[in-house]
Design a protein around this motif. Structure first.
Motif, PDB file in Angstrom:
ATOM      1  N   VAL A 103       0.846  -1.209   0.000  1.00  0.00           N
ATOM      2  CA  VAL A 103       0.000   0.000   0.000  1.00  0.00           C
ATOM      3  C   VAL A 103       0.876   1.251   0.000  1.00  0.00           C
ATOM      4  O   VAL A 103       1.803   1.382   0.798  1.00  0.00           O
ATOM      5  CB  VAL A 103      -0.952   0.009   1.220  1.00  0.00           C
ATOM      6  CG1 VAL A 103      -1.872   1.208   1.166  1.00  0.00           C
ATOM      7  CG2 VAL A 103      -1.770  -1.275   1.239  1.00  0.00           C
ATOM      8  N   PRO A 137     -11.313   9.418  -0.107  1.00  0.00           N
ATOM      9  CA  PRO A 137     -11.659   9.631  -1.521  1.00  0.00           C
ATOM     10  C   PRO A 137     -11.430   8.383  -2.370  1.00  0.00           C
ATOM     11  O   PRO A 137     -10.743   7.453  -1.928  1.00  0.00           O
ATOM     12  CB  PRO A 137     -10.713  10.755  -1.951  1.00  0.00           C
ATOM     13  CG  PRO A 137      -9.998  11.206  -0.744  1.00  0.00           C
ATOM     14  CD  PRO A 137     -10.167  10.215   0.334  1.00  0.00           C
ATOM     15  N   GLY A 141      -7.131   3.325  -2.006  1.00  0.00           N
ATOM     16  CA  GLY A 141      -6.692   2.011  -1.525  1.00  0.00           C
ATOM     17  C   GLY A 141      -7.580   1.351  -0.476  1.00  0.00           C
ATOM     18  O   GLY A 141      -7.176   0.346   0.116  1.00  0.00           O
ATOM     19  N   LYS A 142      -8.782   1.837  -0.259  1.00  0.00           N
ATOM     20  CA  LYS A 142      -9.652   1.266   0.790  1.00  0.00           C
ATOM     21  C   LYS A 142     -10.017  -0.198   0.457  1.00  0.00           C
ATOM     22  O   LYS A 142      -9.805  -1.084   1.273  1.00  0.00           O
ATOM     23  CB  LYS A 142     -10.925   2.116   0.963  1.00  0.00           C
ATOM     24  CG  LYS A 142     -10.640   3.578   1.271  1.00  0.00           C
ATOM     25  CD  LYS A 142     -11.886   4.373   1.424  1.00  0.00           C
ATOM     26  CE  LYS A 142     -12.730   4.468   0.183  1.00  0.00           C
ATOM     27  NZ  LYS A 142     -12.130   5.267  -0.928  1.00  0.00           N
ATOM     28  N   SER A 143     -10.560  -0.393  -0.755  1.00  0.00           N
ATOM     29  CA  SER A 143     -10.951  -1.770  -1.134  1.00  0.00           C
ATOM     30  C   SER A 143      -9.717  -2.646  -1.278  1.00  0.00           C
ATOM     31  O   SER A 143      -9.757  -3.841  -0.943  1.00  0.00           O
ATOM     32  CB  SER A 143     -11.705  -1.762  -2.456  1.00  0.00           C
ATOM     33  OG  SER A 143     -12.801  -0.914  -2.361  1.00  0.00           O
ATOM     34  N   PHE A 144      -8.647  -2.051  -1.760  1.00  0.00           N
ATOM     35  CA  PHE A 144      -7.387  -2.784  -1.931  1.00  0.00           C
ATOM     36  C   PHE A 144      -6.916  -3.326  -0.575  1.00  0.00           C
ATOM     37  O   PHE A 144      -6.584  -4.508  -0.440  1.00  0.00           O
ATOM     38  CB  PHE A 144      -6.372  -1.802  -2.533  1.00  0.00           C
ATOM     39  CG  PHE A 144      -5.037  -2.382  -2.866  1.00  0.00           C
ATOM     40  CD1 PHE A 144      -4.935  -3.565  -3.582  1.00  0.00           C
ATOM     41  CD2 PHE A 144      -3.865  -1.740  -2.486  1.00  0.00           C
ATOM     42  CE1 PHE A 144      -3.697  -4.106  -3.904  1.00  0.00           C
ATOM     43  CE2 PHE A 144      -2.624  -2.258  -2.803  1.00  0.00           C
ATOM     44  CZ  PHE A 144      -2.540  -3.445  -3.510  1.00  0.00           C
ATOM     45  N   ARG A 147      -9.142  -6.071   0.642  1.00  0.00           N
ATOM     46  CA  ARG A 147      -8.829  -7.337  -0.048  1.00  0.00           C
ATOM     47  C   ARG A 147      -7.575  -7.985   0.544  1.00  0.00           C
ATOM     48  O   ARG A 147      -7.546  -9.190   0.777  1.00  0.00           O
ATOM     49  CB  ARG A 147      -8.580  -7.069  -1.536  1.00  0.00           C
ATOM     50  CG  ARG A 147      -9.841  -7.000  -2.364  1.00  0.00           C
ATOM     51  CD  ARG A 147      -9.537  -7.307  -3.827  1.00  0.00           C
ATOM     52  NE  ARG A 147      -8.580  -6.404  -4.430  1.00  0.00           N
ATOM     53  CZ  ARG A 147      -8.889  -5.197  -4.931  1.00  0.00           C
ATOM     54  NH1 ARG A 147     -10.125  -4.757  -4.851  1.00  0.00           N
ATOM     55  NH2 ARG A 147      -7.961  -4.439  -5.475  1.00  0.00           N
ATOM     56  N   CYS A 302       2.659   4.216  -7.883  1.00  0.00           N
ATOM     57  CA  CYS A 302       1.642   3.239  -8.311  1.00  0.00           C
ATOM     58  C   CYS A 302       1.913   2.778  -9.748  1.00  0.00           C
ATOM     59  O   CYS A 302       1.884   1.583 -10.044  1.00  0.00           O
ATOM     60  CB  CYS A 302       0.241   3.856  -8.252  1.00  0.00           C
ATOM     61  SG  CYS A 302      -0.474   3.855  -6.610  1.00  0.00           S
ATOM     62  N   CYS A 341      -5.029   6.178  -7.345  1.00  0.00           N
ATOM     63  CA  CYS A 341      -4.361   5.199  -8.218  1.00  0.00           C
ATOM     64  C   CYS A 341      -5.378   4.339  -8.963  1.00  0.00           C
ATOM     65  O   CYS A 341      -5.009   3.307  -9.524  1.00  0.00           O
ATOM     66  CB  CYS A 341      -3.447   4.306  -7.389  1.00  0.00           C
ATOM     67  SG  CYS A 341      -1.966   5.138  -6.816  1.00  0.00           S
ATOM     68  N   LYS A 342      -6.627   4.772  -8.949  1.00  0.00           N
ATOM     69  CA  LYS A 342      -7.692   3.934  -9.494  1.00  0.00           C
ATOM     70  C   LYS A 342      -7.487   3.570 -10.967  1.00  0.00           C
ATOM     71  O   LYS A 342      -7.683   2.430 -11.359  1.00  0.00           O
ATOM     72  CB  LYS A 342      -9.044   4.632  -9.323  1.00  0.00           C
ATOM     73  CG  LYS A 342     -10.179   3.646  -9.462  1.00  0.00           C
ATOM     74  CD  LYS A 342     -11.384   4.054  -8.686  1.00  0.00           C
ATOM     75  CE  LYS A 342     -12.332   2.881  -8.626  1.00  0.00           C
ATOM     76  NZ  LYS A 342     -13.163   2.907  -7.474  1.00  0.00           N
TER      77      LYS A 342
HETATM   78  N1  LIG Z   1      -2.668   3.430  -1.716  1.00  0.00           N
HETATM   79  C1  LIG Z   1      -2.565   2.565  -2.721  1.00  0.00           C
HETATM   80  N2  LIG Z   1      -1.451   1.798  -2.829  1.00  0.00           N
HETATM   81  C2  LIG Z   1      -1.309   0.940  -3.850  1.00  0.00           C
HETATM   82  N3  LIG Z   1      -2.229   0.756  -4.806  1.00  0.00           N
HETATM   83  C3  LIG Z   1      -3.351   1.470  -4.740  1.00  0.00           C
HETATM   84  C4  LIG Z   1      -3.581   2.411  -3.691  1.00  0.00           C
HETATM   85  N4  LIG Z   1      -4.764   2.980  -3.879  1.00  0.00           N
HETATM   86  C5  LIG Z   1      -5.275   2.422  -4.972  1.00  0.00           C
HETATM   87  N5  LIG Z   1      -4.439   1.514  -5.497  1.00  0.00           N
HETATM   88  C6  LIG Z   1      -4.657   0.744  -6.738  1.00  0.00           C
HETATM   89  O1  LIG Z   1      -5.857   1.215  -7.324  1.00  0.00           O
HETATM   90  C7  LIG Z   1      -6.845   0.219  -7.390  1.00  0.00           C
HETATM   91  C8  LIG Z   1      -8.190   0.811  -6.982  1.00  0.00           C
HETATM   92  O2  LIG Z   1      -8.137   1.226  -5.630  1.00  0.00           O
HETATM   93  P1  LIG Z   1      -9.291   0.896  -4.577  1.00  0.00           P
HETATM   94  O3  LIG Z   1     -10.367   0.110  -5.236  1.00  0.00           O
HETATM   95  O4  LIG Z   1      -8.692   0.329  -3.372  1.00  0.00           O
HETATM   96  O5  LIG Z   1      -9.827   2.347  -4.299  1.00  0.00           O
HETATM   97  P2  LIG Z   1     -10.908   2.780  -3.233  1.00  0.00           P
HETATM   98  O6  LIG Z   1     -10.254   3.679  -2.258  1.00  0.00           O
HETATM   99  O7  LIG Z   1     -11.603   1.586  -2.688  1.00  0.00           O
HETATM  100  O8  LIG Z   1     -11.886   3.637  -4.127  1.00  0.00           O
HETATM  101  P3  LIG Z   1     -13.489   3.610  -4.233  1.00  0.00           P
HETATM  102  O9  LIG Z   1     -13.986   4.330  -3.031  1.00  0.00           O
HETATM  103  O10 LIG Z   1     -13.771   4.354  -5.469  1.00  0.00           O
HETATM  104  O11 LIG Z   1     -13.875   2.182  -4.316  1.00  0.00           O
HETATM  105  C9  LIG Z   1      -6.386  -0.860  -6.456  1.00  0.00           C
HETATM  106  O12 LIG Z   1      -6.793  -2.135  -6.884  1.00  0.00           O
HETATM  107  C10 LIG Z   1      -4.885  -0.721  -6.478  1.00  0.00           C
HETATM  108  O13 LIG Z   1      -4.366  -1.442  -7.580  1.00  0.00           O
END
Ligand SMILES: Nc1ncnc2c1ncn2[C@@H]1O[C@H](COP(=O)(O)OP(=O)(O)OP(=O)(O)O)[C@@H](O)[C@H]1O
Length: 363
Positions: A103, A137, A141-144, A147, A302, A341-342
């Motif tokens: 992360v 926002p 990386g929340k869902s990441f 997971r 990223c 990094c979406k």
């Molecule tokens: N902080 C991070 N470090 C590394 N990779 C990241 C990070 N944030 C996002 N990513 C990459 O971007 C992809 C999408 O991020 P993620 O789905 O976690 O966003 P999110 O915060 O859950 O957004 P949303 O609220 O729109 O769902 C991840 O699968 C990962 O590959």
């Protein structure tokens, strides 16, 4: 009669009723003599005995005391071992390493997550479930992270004790039906976990899309007044709720460009927690974990990681082109990507595809 003789005869009268030859003893006089006379320090030993002071005999009470202390020390040692065993069982150190390796740019969130998980998993006996809610926002990386934690728990606790729910795909029908399904699922998870003396993990992604009935159900499930098997469970709620608060805070403190973990923790957490509990009482049971906006350098990182994974290293100009395709919010000298990094994965895939097709065309 002289006064002296009179006193004597009065003393006689007071101590004995009949005349004897015993010398009368005046108690008051005796007491004063005792206090004045010094005792002889010499000890008189009986004839034919050793003149050494007697050695102190060993008492059974001493042995008992030592025995009790040993039991106490053993119990303390055992308790400490059990705490370590529990943490080893869930390999929290391994999870921490994975999170910090994978992360990018979320030190506050990661520190809070690891601290709360290790505190909760220190023991198997709990008086309420632990609920972590990840806010921030898009693309941060929340869902990441959800997971990564779920995968780790599948490995250490077993697939059957980890549940991942995506609001849109798991709750397509009405709220009441979904709530009944989730109740049955959580019941099954906690019962299985109790039999194995483990803690189940239940992850809800896209919480904002959950129907009101499910949010109310979650509030009950995560509260303290529950059947005992429901008290040992970890819930992770993922959503973008409160993202404006986190973003505003990051942009306002942008002069730092890279935020210190403690600042984001103390300022956002306090404000975020009270704001969230006004949105739904469910959030008064949760520990909010803030995911901040990612800066341009984080996005570069990223891209770099994704390209390395895909097996090619971009030229400097290529990287700058990719970075400039994204939208940023400017604050002072700092730039924060609006979509985090979406879009990195899709852009790198696109690039890869283009490269392959160019090669194929030139052959
Ligand atoms: N902080 C991070 N470090 C590394 N990779 C990241 C990070 N944030 C996002 N990513 C990459 O971007 C992809 C999408 O991020 P993620 O789905 O976690 O966003 P999110 O915060 O859950 O957004 P949303 O609220 O729109 O769902 C991840 O699968 C990962 O590959």
């Amino acid at each position: 009669m002289s006064p002296r003789l009179r006193i004597r005869s009065q003393t006689f009268r007071s101590t004995s009723s009949a005349f004897t030859f015993d010398v009368p003893v005046d108690n008051g006089l005796k007491r004063s003599c005792r206090s004045v006379r010094k005792r002889k320090k010499r000890v008189l030993y009986p004839e034919g005995t050793s003149r050494k002071a007697p050695t102190q005999g060993s008492s059974a009470a001493n042995y008992l005391l030592v025995f009790l202390l040993l039991i106490l020390a053993f119990q303390v040692f055992n308790a400490i071992e059990n705490l370590d065993d529990n943490l080893l069982r869930y390999d929290i150190l391994g999870l921490e390493k994975t999170l910090w390796r994978e992360v990018i740019g979320q030190p506050t969130a990661l520190a809070l997550l690891v601290k709360s998980l290790s505190q909760y998993l220190n023991t198997h006996v709990h008086d309420c479930p632990m609920v972590l809610s990840l806010h921030g926002p898009t693309g941060t990386g929340k869902s990441f992270v959800g997971r990564l934690i779920a995968k780790h728990f599948e490995m250490v606790a077993g697939h059957h004790l980890v549940f991942r729910l995506y609001a849109r795909s798991h709750c397509p029908d009405d709220g009441a039906t979904c709530a009944t399904r989730i109740t049955a699922m959580v019941k099954e998870a906690v019962q299985k976990a109790e039999q194995e003396e483990k803690v189940p993990l239940i992850v809800f992604d896209d919480v904002e899309a959950l129907p009101e009935e499910v949010l109310d159900l979650l509030q009950v499930l995560t509260g303290p007044n529950q059947p005992p098997e429901h008290l040992s469970a970890i819930y992770i709620l993922i959503g973008s709720l409160g993202h404006e608060i986190v973003s505003k805070f990051v942009v306002r403190n942008a002069s730092l460009c890279s935020l210190q973990p403690l600042e984001l923790d103390s300022l956002v957490k306090g404000h975020l927690a009270s704001w969230l509990s006004q949105k739904h009482p469910l959030y008064s049971n949760t520990l909010p974990i803030p995911f901040g906006l990612l800066g341009r350098e984080h996005i570069r990182h990223c891209f770099w990681e994704e390209m390395i994974t895909e097996g090619f290293v971009p030229a400097e100009q290529e990287m700058e082109n990719l970075l400039s395709e994204l939208q940023y919010v400017l604050s002072g000298e700092c730039e924060y990507a609006l979509t985090g990094c979406k879009s990195v994965v899709s852009r790198v895939n696109q690039m890869h595809w283009k490269e392959n097709h160019t090669c194929a065309g030139s052959l």
